[in-house]
Scaffold this motif. Sequence first.
Motif, PDB file in Angstrom:
ATOM      1  N   ASP A 262       0.721  -1.288   0.179  1.00  0.00           N
ATOM      2  CA  ASP A 262      -0.056   0.093  -0.059  1.00  0.00           C
ATOM      3  C   ASP A 262       0.897   1.377   0.027  1.00  0.00           C
ATOM      4  O   ASP A 262       1.914   1.480   0.587  1.00  0.00           O
ATOM      5  N   LYS A 292      -4.672   6.530   0.847  1.00  0.00           N
ATOM      6  CA  LYS A 292      -4.106   5.453   0.913  1.00  0.00           C
ATOM      7  C   LYS A 292      -4.651   4.437  -0.082  1.00  0.00           C
ATOM      8  O   LYS A 292      -5.694   3.979  -0.202  1.00  0.00           O
ATOM      9  N   TYR A 293      -3.977   3.558  -0.934  1.00  0.00           N
ATOM     10  CA  TYR A 293      -4.360   3.043  -1.960  1.00  0.00           C
ATOM     11  C   TYR A 293      -3.374   1.537  -1.998  1.00  0.00           C
ATOM     12  O   TYR A 293      -2.179   1.763  -1.902  1.00  0.00           O
ATOM     13  N   HIS A 294      -3.897   0.485  -2.743  1.00  0.00           N
ATOM     14  CA  HIS A 294      -3.022  -0.688  -2.921  1.00  0.00           C
ATOM     15  C   HIS A 294      -2.556  -0.482  -4.251  1.00  0.00           C
ATOM     16  O   HIS A 294      -3.083  -0.594  -5.323  1.00  0.00           O
TER      17      HIS A 294
END
Length: 390
Positions: A262, A292-294
Amino acid sequence: MTSYGLLNGVLMVLLLLRNAAPVLDFAWYPNATSRDPASFCFVTSVRECPVKLLDASDGRLRASYKIVDHRERQVAPHSLAFNPLASKLYCGFEDAIEVFDVHVPGEGTRLRTTPSKKSRDGLKGIISTLAFSPDISSGLYAAGSLNPSSSTSSNIAIFSESTGEVPVMFVGDDHQDGFGIRSSCTQVMFNPFRPYLLYACFRRHDTIYCWDLRGDLGSPIQTFSRSGEANVKRNVIETNQKMHFDVDLGGNWLAIGDEHGDVSMFDLSSPDADNVEEVVLPPRRDISPTLKYHAHDDTIGSVAFHPLRALLLSASGSRHFESTLASTSDSSENEESDVEGNEDVVDSELVQQERQLGVKKRRAKLQPAVVDNSVKLWDFGENSSTALPQ
């Protein structure tokens, strides 16, 4: 080492350089650009080799800078940094920083960060990270050590080009209120727009710490937690791998990856993160990620902002031995069961002889498994929110 470039918004490999040993660190020449062939170069540190200044267009060697220890062995520095004027190259290794004149290859000047190995003074251990202040007139630079902070000294120090090896100040050395980062410092970085703010991250720590050099340096004024929880001092990351963060050129965003793949982005221009007017002892603030991102399916070792465009580069990759270990243990168990099942057939005298001699069966050497070693380019422009994986 691989050099990447952008062509019509697509990430492409421009140059691939293979080295005989692991690369410890590298640094681009300040303001390097392909439009200026003289500045389009970088330095790299390879184990047991001199520091090399390589042309980024074709990989040819421009110059080399050697560091030799008391045993006449080649020492490869763990950290590299150019000063803002690009006239000096600073190389950090164990208990010392070697300073080279970029235009005069060969040997440099050694700055001892500690008087001796037995001394408790100074900055001890391997100098793992170096960062210069954007304020050229100050001549300050920060250095971090892999030795964890002790009860008597910190592992982050501020030096000045004018004073040499004598530290100007130490950062994060306040242990009276329970604060003390007992971990290896993996990266330090100044805010490009506010050079009095210093950020640092530590091995196996979830949090990035920020100090204001104009005030008290004992305790941080800001903490940025990737997990989004306050007071995460005790939160420990599972991997020992270094994970580098980056701050954009305007000093508005901070990005870093984690072991889960992430990417966390913090807004440094928000009221919670901006302490410009509060110079003396501002209250400590725990800041959560704005976004927040994968991004990857493995540990993200480094992220980097584009200096002029709303682009973020992320690189992932880590060594995994679990799958190989499981397959090896299964095969060894099968081999042992086969041996036990055939003991009646094999000559008993030969079996006893092997046991007496201590003969052991060869086992396959554990090899790291690859999960996701990729590079992705993320576009945060107004009209785009896509990623271009390579």
